[in-house]
Structures are given as C-alpha cells and as structure tokens.
Motif scaffolding. Structure first.
Motif, PDB file in Angstrom:
ATOM      1  N   MET A   1      12.621  -9.589 -23.266  1.00 53.36           N
ATOM      2  CA  MET A   1      12.157  -8.043 -23.536  1.00 53.36           C
ATOM      3  C   MET A   1      13.103  -7.393 -24.039  1.00 53.36           C
ATOM      4  SD  MET A   1      10.961  -5.382 -20.438  1.00 53.36           S
ATOM      5  CE  MET A   1      11.163  -3.593 -20.778  1.00 53.36           C
ATOM      6  N   VAL A   2      12.683  -6.511 -25.047  1.00 55.47           N
ATOM      7  CA  VAL A   2      13.618  -5.615 -25.758  1.00 55.47           C
ATOM      8  C   VAL A   2      13.511  -4.396 -25.021  1.00 55.47           C
ATOM      9  CG1 VAL A   2      14.614  -4.341 -27.875  1.00 55.47           C
ATOM     10  CG2 VAL A   2      13.489  -6.866 -28.037  1.00 55.47           C
ATOM     11  N   TYR A   3      14.617  -3.975 -24.341  1.00 56.00           N
ATOM     12  CA  TYR A   3      14.689  -2.807 -23.506  1.00 56.00           C
ATOM     13  C   TYR A   3      14.880  -1.288 -24.413  1.00 56.00           C
ATOM     14  CZ  TYR A   3      14.696  -1.132 -18.872  1.00 56.00           C
ATOM     15  OH  TYR A   3      14.657  -0.487 -17.712  1.00 56.00           O
ATOM     16  N   PRO A   4      14.042  -0.572 -24.376  1.00 57.82           N
ATOM     17  CA  PRO A   4      14.375   0.575 -24.993  1.00 57.82           C
ATOM     18  C   PRO A   4      15.647   1.354 -24.636  1.00 57.82           C
ATOM     19  CG  PRO A   4      12.463   0.875 -23.598  1.00 57.82           C
ATOM     20  CD  PRO A   4      12.739  -0.370 -23.483  1.00 57.82           C
ATOM     21  N   ILE A   5      16.237   2.008 -25.434  1.00 57.43           N
ATOM     22  CA  ILE A   5      17.705   2.779 -25.040  1.00 57.43           C
ATOM     23  C   ILE A   5      17.395   4.342 -25.055  1.00 57.43           C
ATOM     24  CG2 ILE A   5      19.777   3.475 -25.748  1.00 57.43           C
ATOM     25  CD1 ILE A   5      20.297   0.731 -27.337  1.00 57.43           C
ATOM     26  N   PRO A   6      17.321   4.733 -23.654  1.00 57.47           N
ATOM     27  CA  PRO A   6      17.085   6.205 -23.611  1.00 57.47           C
ATOM     28  C   PRO A   6      17.820   7.075 -24.426  1.00 57.47           C
ATOM     29  CG  PRO A   6      17.401   5.010 -21.367  1.00 57.47           C
ATOM     30  CD  PRO A   6      17.799   4.029 -22.401  1.00 57.47           C
ATOM     31  N   GLU A   8      19.557   9.720 -23.579  1.00 57.29           N
ATOM     32  CA  GLU A   8      20.714  10.216 -22.963  1.00 57.29           C
ATOM     33  C   GLU A   8      21.820   9.299 -23.249  1.00 57.29           C
ATOM     34  OE1 GLU A   8      17.846   9.717 -21.480  1.00 57.29           O
ATOM     35  OE2 GLU A   8      17.194  11.518 -20.544  1.00 57.29           O
ATOM     36  N   ILE A   9      21.573   8.139 -23.659  1.00 55.82           N
ATOM     37  CA  ILE A   9      22.505   6.952 -23.946  1.00 55.82           C
ATOM     38  C   ILE A   9      23.275   7.179 -25.261  1.00 55.82           C
ATOM     39  CG2 ILE A   9      23.121   4.814 -24.237  1.00 55.82           C
ATOM     40  CD1 ILE A   9      22.218   5.582 -21.312  1.00 55.82           C
ATOM     41  N   GLU A  10      24.827   7.448 -25.147  1.00 58.23           N
ATOM     42  CA  GLU A  10      25.655   7.373 -26.384  1.00 58.23           C
ATOM     43  C   GLU A  10      25.753   5.922 -27.001  1.00 58.23           C
ATOM     44  OE1 GLU A  10      27.019  10.507 -27.276  1.00 58.23           O
ATOM     45  OE2 GLU A  10      27.737   9.271 -29.000  1.00 58.23           O
ATOM     46  N   ARG A  11      26.050   5.028 -26.260  1.00 60.40           N
ATOM     47  CA  ARG A  11      26.405   3.506 -26.873  1.00 60.40           C
ATOM     48  C   ARG A  11      26.365   2.690 -25.854  1.00 60.40           C
ATOM     49  NH1 ARG A  11      32.640   2.784 -27.990  1.00 60.40           N
ATOM     50  NH2 ARG A  11      33.280   4.336 -26.319  1.00 60.40           N
ATOM     51  N   VAL A  12      26.016   1.496 -25.872  1.00 55.17           N
ATOM     52  CA  VAL A  12      26.082   0.465 -25.213  1.00 55.17           C
ATOM     53  C   VAL A  12      27.581  -0.112 -25.487  1.00 55.17           C
ATOM     54  CG1 VAL A  12      25.198  -1.892 -24.769  1.00 55.17           C
ATOM     55  CG2 VAL A  12      23.623  -0.286 -25.387  1.00 55.17           C
ATOM     56  N   LEU A  13      28.224  -0.173 -24.056  1.00 50.68           N
ATOM     57  CA  LEU A  13      29.446  -0.763 -24.082  1.00 50.68           C
ATOM     58  C   LEU A  13      29.561  -2.216 -23.723  1.00 50.68           C
ATOM     59  CD1 LEU A  13      31.119   2.134 -21.885  1.00 50.68           C
ATOM     60  CD2 LEU A  13      31.333   1.672 -24.527  1.00 50.68           C
ATOM     61  N   VAL A  14      28.756  -2.731 -22.741  1.00 52.62           N
ATOM     62  CA  VAL A  14      28.673  -4.269 -22.703  1.00 52.62           C
ATOM     63  C   VAL A  14      27.065  -4.520 -22.436  1.00 52.62           C
ATOM     64  CG1 VAL A  14      29.278  -5.893 -20.946  1.00 52.62           C
ATOM     65  CG2 VAL A  14      30.498  -3.782 -20.890  1.00 52.62           C
ATOM     66  N   THR A  15      26.859  -5.483 -23.363  1.00 53.32           N
ATOM     67  CA  THR A  15      25.511  -5.811 -23.621  1.00 53.32           C
ATOM     68  C   THR A  15      25.043  -6.880 -22.472  1.00 53.32           C
ATOM     69  OG1 THR A  15      25.909  -8.018 -24.933  1.00 53.32           O
ATOM     70  CG2 THR A  15      25.977  -6.029 -26.243  1.00 53.32           C
ATOM     71  N   GLN A  16      23.569  -7.037 -22.577  1.00 51.40           N
ATOM     72  CA  GLN A  16      22.962  -7.834 -21.522  1.00 51.40           C
ATOM     73  C   GLN A  16      23.658  -9.278 -21.639  1.00 51.40           C
ATOM     74  OE1 GLN A  16      18.577  -7.545 -21.661  1.00 51.40           O
ATOM     75  NE2 GLN A  16      18.496  -8.790 -19.910  1.00 51.40           N
ATOM     76  N   LEU A 169      19.157  -0.002 -16.037  1.00 54.23           N
ATOM     77  CA  LEU A 169      19.010  -0.759 -17.648  1.00 54.23           C
ATOM     78  C   LEU A 169      19.871  -1.781 -17.471  1.00 54.23           C
ATOM     79  CD1 LEU A 169      20.506   2.847 -19.027  1.00 54.23           C
ATOM     80  CD2 LEU A 169      18.188   1.620 -19.209  1.00 54.23           C
ATOM     81  N   PRO A 170      19.731  -3.064 -18.336  1.00 58.40           N
ATOM     82  CA  PRO A 170      20.246  -4.176 -18.273  1.00 58.40           C
ATOM     83  C   PRO A 170      21.649  -4.281 -18.896  1.00 58.40           C
ATOM     84  CG  PRO A 170      18.437  -4.232 -19.783  1.00 58.40           C
ATOM     85  CD  PRO A 170      18.673  -2.846 -19.210  1.00 58.40           C
ATOM     86  N   TYR A 171      22.263  -3.257 -19.313  1.00 63.18           N
ATOM     87  CA  TYR A 171      23.284  -3.256 -19.830  1.00 63.18           C
ATOM     88  C   TYR A 171      24.150  -2.158 -19.496  1.00 63.18           C
ATOM     89  CZ  TYR A 171      20.306  -0.042 -22.318  1.00 63.18           C
ATOM     90  OH  TYR A 171      19.293   1.204 -22.789  1.00 63.18           O
ATOM     91  N   VAL A 172      25.530  -1.978 -19.653  1.00 63.34           N
ATOM     92  CA  VAL A 172      26.285  -0.789 -19.114  1.00 63.34           C
ATOM     93  C   VAL A 172      26.601  -0.024 -20.461  1.00 63.34           C
ATOM     94  CG1 VAL A 172      28.694  -0.099 -18.626  1.00 63.34           C
ATOM     95  CG2 VAL A 172      27.453  -2.196 -17.447  1.00 63.34           C
ATOM     96  N   ALA A 173      26.276   1.076 -20.215  1.00 66.36           N
ATOM     97  CA  ALA A 173      26.338   2.180 -21.532  1.00 66.36           C
ATOM     98  C   ALA A 173      27.117   3.486 -21.090  1.00 66.36           C
ATOM     99  CB  ALA A 173      24.729   2.413 -21.950  1.00 66.36           C
TER     100      ALA A 173
END
Ligand code: PRP
Length: 183
Positions: A1-6, A8-16, A169-173
């Motif tokens: 599943m492609v998870y939408p980025i809210p 409020e998020i600036e950038r993804v730091l560590v991906t899923q 969220l499945p990533y760290v952002a």
C-alpha cells in the motif's frame, strides 16, 4: 500500500523499506548474540516502542518473553529529565537477560534512568536496542543495537508522535517546524 504523506510532514528521513531491512538485521544480530541464552526478557517502553517492538520480535528465533514499561517524563524541555514509572514489568528481573527496546534516544535521560533502574534489580545481563538516536549533545548512554542516527529535528512515525499523532506512519519523518512552533 502506498501510504499518503500528511501535509504536516517536512520530509521522510528513514523509509519503510530501510526500516524493514534494518529491523531484520538487528533481530538477526540479537538472535546470534543470545543463541545460548535460555530466555531473553524484552521490555518495550510505551508508548513509542510498540511498533518497533512488534516488528523486531517477530524476527526473533530465540526463546523470549515480551513485557512493557510505561514512563512519564516531567518537563521534557528542562534539564532535570526526571522520569516516573507509570506501569512496571510483571516479573522480577533478577537473574534475567534483559533487553530494553526504545523507539528513540533524544536527550538520553529516559534510557539513562531505565538502565540504572533495571541494573539495580540485578539482571544477569542488560542491553539496549533503539531504533533512532538523535545527533545532538546529550547524556552518553550505551546503545547496543542501534537502527539509525538521525538529525536533531522533531521526528514522527513508526511509534514516534507529536501530541499523540502520527505514531502509525510506516516511516520516520521530520515534522514541519510550523506544526510544533505554532503552539
Ligand atoms: C520518548 C521516547 C523515549 C524518550 C526519549 O518518549 O519514546 O522514551 O522520549 O527521550 P529522551 O532521550 O530525551 O529521554 P515520550 O516521553 O515522548 O513518551 P511516548 O513514548 O509515550 O510518546
């Protein structure tokens, strides 16, 4: 599943994908290091560690038990770093091989407090496993199994929150500065 980025998020730091791979590597290392141990007593620190703990432990092939502690820190912005136990583990830790699982080390106060507290209970061994550590001046705590080093910004996702949001969220952002500085 492609998870939408809210928004409020600036950038993804560590991906899923990076998290999945690293969590599997950490678990493999833990499997090797504790191969001869009768049982590893794993303590997840709530709330933040619940997702990391769930993913990590499902890669473990060694005998292990899962337990939790919940902590509350007074005044995160103060230097005191005082911590209070809200919920404790269910078993005495004396003689047990204990692994603390945390989502993040920021100032280091929480992990420092926890390692002293648990060492006072005379475990057979004590190690720490942390998904992310912020690159900043903090207390010098030992992390035996570390996922990633990240910049000193407000991060959310994979257990980490802002006002209890964004934990799943499945990533760290990185959170947009305007979200937390507006308060
Ligand atoms: C977070 C995190 C660690 C601690 C790390 O918990 O889960 O326990 O902060 O910060 P430190 O290194 O500066 O002590 P938090 O108090 O936000 O509670 P939560 O896990 O319930 O969100």
């Amino acid at each position: 599943m492609v998870y939408p980025i809210p928004p409020e998020i600036e950038r993804v730091l560590v991906t899923q994908e990076q998290i999945e791979q690293r969590v599997a590597e950490l678990a493999q290392q833990i499997n090797q290091d504790y191969a001869s141990v009768e049982r590893l007593y794993i303590i997840g620190i709530l709330k933040g560690a619940f997702i990391f703990l769930a993913d990590l432990t499902r890669h473990l092939t060694i005998p292990h038990a899962v337990d939790f502690m919940a902590l509350s820190s007074y005044g995160k912005t103060t230097v005191s770093g005082a911590v209070r136990i809200i919920m404790d583990v269910r078993e005495p830790l004396e003689g047990q091989h204990v692994l603390i699982v945390e989502d993040i080390v920021d100032s280091g106060h929480t992990l420092n407090y926890l390692t002293h507290l648990i060492n006072n209970r005379k475990p057979a061994s004590l190690r720490t496993c942390v998904l992310v550590r912020k690159q900043r001046n903090g207390i010098d705590v030992t992390i035996d199994y570390l996922g990633f080093t990240i910049p000193d910004v407000w991060v959310v996702g994979y257990g980490l929150d802002y006002a209890d949001r964004f934990r799943t969220l499945p990533y760290v952002a990185e959170l947009k500065r305007e979200v937390y500085s507006a308060k």
